[in-house]
Design a protein around this motif. Structure first.
Motif, short mmCIF file in Angstrom:
data_model
loop_
_atom_site.label_atom_id
_atom_site.label_comp_id
_atom_site.label_asym_id
_atom_site.label_seq_id
_atom_site.Cartn_x
_atom_site.Cartn_y
_atom_site.Cartn_z
N HIS A 288 0.86 -1.19 0.00
CA HIS A 288 0.00 0.00 0.00
C HIS A 288 0.89 1.24 0.00
O HIS A 288 1.09 1.87 1.04
N PRO A 289 1.48 1.60 -1.15
CA PRO A 289 2.46 2.70 -1.19
C PRO A 289 1.91 4.03 -0.71
O PRO A 289 2.60 4.79 -0.04
N ARG A 290 0.65 4.32 -1.04
CA ARG A 290 0.07 5.58 -0.57
C ARG A 290 -0.11 5.57 0.94
O ARG A 290 0.07 6.58 1.61
N GLY A 291 -0.48 4.42 1.47
CA GLY A 291 -0.61 4.30 2.92
C GLY A 291 0.72 4.46 3.62
O GLY A 291 0.82 5.10 4.67
N LEU A 292 1.78 3.89 3.03
CA LEU A 292 3.12 4.03 3.60
C LEU A 292 3.57 5.48 3.57
O LEU A 292 4.18 5.98 4.53
N LEU A 293 3.27 6.17 2.47
CA LEU A 293 3.63 7.58 2.35
C LEU A 293 2.87 8.41 3.39
O LEU A 293 3.45 9.30 4.02
N LEU A 294 1.59 8.11 3.60
CA LEU A 294 0.80 8.83 4.60
C LEU A 294 1.33 8.58 6.01
O LEU A 294 1.45 9.50 6.82
N TRP A 295 1.67 7.31 6.29
CA TRP A 295 2.23 6.99 7.61
C TRP A 295 3.55 7.72 7.83
O TRP A 295 3.80 8.27 8.91
N THR A 296 4.42 7.74 6.81
CA THR A 296 5.71 8.43 6.92
C THR A 296 5.51 9.91 7.18
O THR A 296 6.19 10.51 8.03
N PHE A 298 2.94 11.36 8.59
CA PHE A 298 2.41 11.57 9.93
C PHE A 298 3.52 11.46 10.98
O PHE A 298 3.60 12.29 11.90
N VAL A 299 4.37 10.44 10.87
CA VAL A 299 5.47 10.25 11.83
C VAL A 299 6.43 11.43 11.77
O VAL A 299 6.89 11.94 12.80
N LEU A 300 6.73 11.90 10.55
CA LEU A 300 7.62 13.05 10.39
C LEU A 300 7.00 14.30 11.00
O LEU A 300 7.68 15.09 11.68
N LEU A 301 5.69 14.49 10.79
CA LEU A 301 5.00 15.64 11.38
C LEU A 301 5.01 15.56 12.91
O LEU A 301 5.26 16.58 13.58
N ALA A 302 4.79 14.38 13.46
CA ALA A 302 4.83 14.21 14.91
C ALA A 302 6.22 14.51 15.46
O ALA A 302 6.37 15.15 16.51
N PHE A 303 7.25 14.08 14.72
CA PHE A 303 8.64 14.34 15.13
C PHE A 303 8.93 15.83 15.17
O PHE A 303 9.44 16.36 16.17
N LEU A 304 8.59 16.53 14.07
CA LEU A 304 8.89 17.96 13.98
C LEU A 304 8.07 18.77 14.98
O LEU A 304 8.59 19.69 15.63
N LEU A 305 6.78 18.44 15.11
CA LEU A 305 5.92 19.21 16.01
C LEU A 305 6.31 18.99 17.47
O LEU A 305 6.37 19.94 18.26
N THR A 306 6.62 17.74 17.84
CA THR A 306 7.04 17.45 19.21
C THR A 306 8.33 18.18 19.55
O THR A 306 8.46 18.81 20.60
N GLY A 307 9.31 18.11 18.64
CA GLY A 307 10.58 18.78 18.89
C GLY A 307 10.43 20.29 18.95
O GLY A 307 11.03 20.95 19.82
N TYR A 308 9.64 20.87 18.05
CA TYR A 308 9.45 22.32 18.02
C TYR A 308 8.79 22.83 19.29
O TYR A 308 9.23 23.81 19.90
N LEU A 309 7.72 22.14 19.73
CA LEU A 309 7.03 22.56 20.95
C LEU A 309 7.91 22.38 22.18
O LEU A 309 7.91 23.23 23.08
N ALA A 310 8.67 21.28 22.21
CA ALA A 310 9.57 21.05 23.35
C ALA A 310 10.64 22.13 23.41
O ALA A 310 10.99 22.61 24.49
N ALA A 311 11.17 22.53 22.24
CA ALA A 311 12.19 23.59 22.21
C ALA A 311 11.63 24.93 22.68
O ALA A 311 12.35 25.73 23.28
N LYS A 312 10.34 25.18 22.41
CA LYS A 312 9.73 26.43 22.85
C LYS A 312 9.43 26.44 24.34
O LYS A 312 9.51 27.47 25.01
#
Length: 428
Positions: A288-296, A298-312
């Protein structure tokens, strides 16, 4: 471990040492040869001690003077010169000086790897062929398929369940075999599902590490990590976290500030899947390539958002970054195999007892009725997510250990209980 090196000097110095050593009777907390060498070099502290402790200090002075008379330069210079020549010989055997052509090639490769316009596409290629193809398809697909479907499902589990039929106690049978037994579930998950995935990941990581690419990845990631309150050095524990979050968390101790260590640990806990999770998810979403792309995404967004908020939120100064770049080289097979084997030993000795303990706890939960009750409670939010009731069990497994839950996800995926959308939701 102390390494003792027998360093020989020229004939006159060696003869003087042989004459001085038998005369030394005092206590110096050094070897007699070392004391004799210091006396020849005119060390004031040792000379003073010798005058106080030795019975014939004049004889020692006479030997030193006779030896010095044979040289135009001070004896200390002669000793230092011999040591320098020996050090140069050792360095010559230990180091390889590359040619100017090789240096230019190294510089060209360095620029390719650390410049964003070329470094990011190279990183994506490494992730695609390394993580997706090697760990995801070969490790979690081919190897897991063979061990899970052929070795355990066709041979080990039927034999164990058949043997357990001769045991008259149902409680003992369910502890060792059947659906949640130590052998048929705990050992199967550890060996058939988790071991191939972490083995391929640790092998890939050892290849990357031994090639010298990892410090260059840290340099490339430094600009991306700055808004997250991290320096490029944090890429090392975070990449290790893809193998095992426990190992990655331990390595956060190498980061310079408490703030960086807290942010890195938070990212490892919330947004970095371990190799078992990653391998299973890559395997079940490979079709399911589109599903894998969507999962990737989401994980990348969670990584960036978590790090950005923690840094603030977290107080502290912006991290500084300085790292030494070792030379690029072809990985040495011995180094790669030793590193992989050492990490596998550490991981497997940790994971197997936990999987067995999880099987025992599930067994106790089934005996007491607690486990079915917890599954019924979890089935409500699982139903809200649009997932089948069987998914509640894998999330409960995940409380024991991430990779235990990932193995359960693989099982219900293989059973065909999840649609494409449900696979993506469960993976997230």
């Amino acid at each position: 471990m102390v390494c003792r090196v027998a360093l020989s000097y020229d004939e006159a110095v060696e003869n003087a040492l042989q004459r001085i050593i038998p005369c030394l009777k005092g206590r110096y907390h050094l070897s007699k040869r070392a004391v004799a060498l210091l006396l020849l070099q005119g060390d004031p502290e040792i000379t003073c001690l010798a005058e106080k402790q030795e019975e014939s200090p004049e004889e020692l002075k006479k030997i030193v003077a006779e030896t010095q008379a044979r040289y135009e330069r001070p004896l200390s210079y002669q000793v230092a010169l011999t040591r320098q020549k020996w050090a140069e010989e050792v360095a010559g055997r230990s180091f390889h000086i590359i040619s100017k052509k090789q240096q230019k090639q190294q510089e060209w490769l360095n620029r390719l790897l650390i410049t964003p316009w070329t470094g990011i596409p190279i990183l994506l290629l490494v992730l695609y062929f390394g993580l997706y193809k090697f760990v995801g398809q070969f490790g979690a697909g081919t190897l897991v398929g063979f061990l899970e479907e052929t070795v355990f499902e066709q041979h080990i589990n039927p034999w164990v369940n058949g043997f357990m039929a001769y045991i008259p106690w149902p409680a003992l049978r369910s502890l060792l075999a059947l659906d949640y037994g130590i052998i048929t579930l705990g050992v199967r998950y550890a060996i058939a599902l988790i071991l191939p995935i972490v083995s391929t990941f640790f092998l890939l990581f050892a290849l990357i590490e031994d090639s010298g690419y990892l410090p260059r990845l840290a340099l490339l990631a430094d600009r991306i990590f700055k808004p997250l309150g991290l320096s490029g050095r944090a890429v090392i524990p975070l990449v290790l976290g893809f193998g095992c979050d426990t190992m990655g968390t331990i390595v956060t101790r190498t980061l310079e500030t408490v703030r960086e260590r807290v942010i890195s640990t938070l990212l490892l806990a919330l947004a970095v899947p371990c190799s078992a999770q990653l391998g299973v998810i890559l395997a079940i979403l490979a079709g399911h390539p589109r599903g894998l792309l969507l999962w990737t995404a989401f994980v990348l967004l969670a990584f960036l958002l978590t790090g950005y908020l923690a840094a603030k939120i977290l107080p502290g100064e912006e991290p500084s970054f300085c790292i030494e770049l070792p030379p690029l080289r072809l990985p040495q097979l011995t180094n790669v195999l030793v590193k992989t084997w050492t990490r596998l030993q550490w991981y497997f000795l940790e994971v197997l007892p936990v999987f067995i303990l999880a099987s025992v706890l599930i067994w106790l939960g089934n005996l007491t009725g607690l486990f079915p009750l917890l599954i019924r409670c979890l089935s409500v939010p699982v139903h809200w997510l649009g997932l089948p009731a069987e998914a509640a069990q894998i999330f409960l497994f995940g409380f024991f250990r991430r990779d235990y839950g990932a193995a359960g996800l693989y099982d219900i995926s293989q059973a065909g209980l999840l649609s494409g959308v449900q696979l993506v939701t469960a993976a997230v």
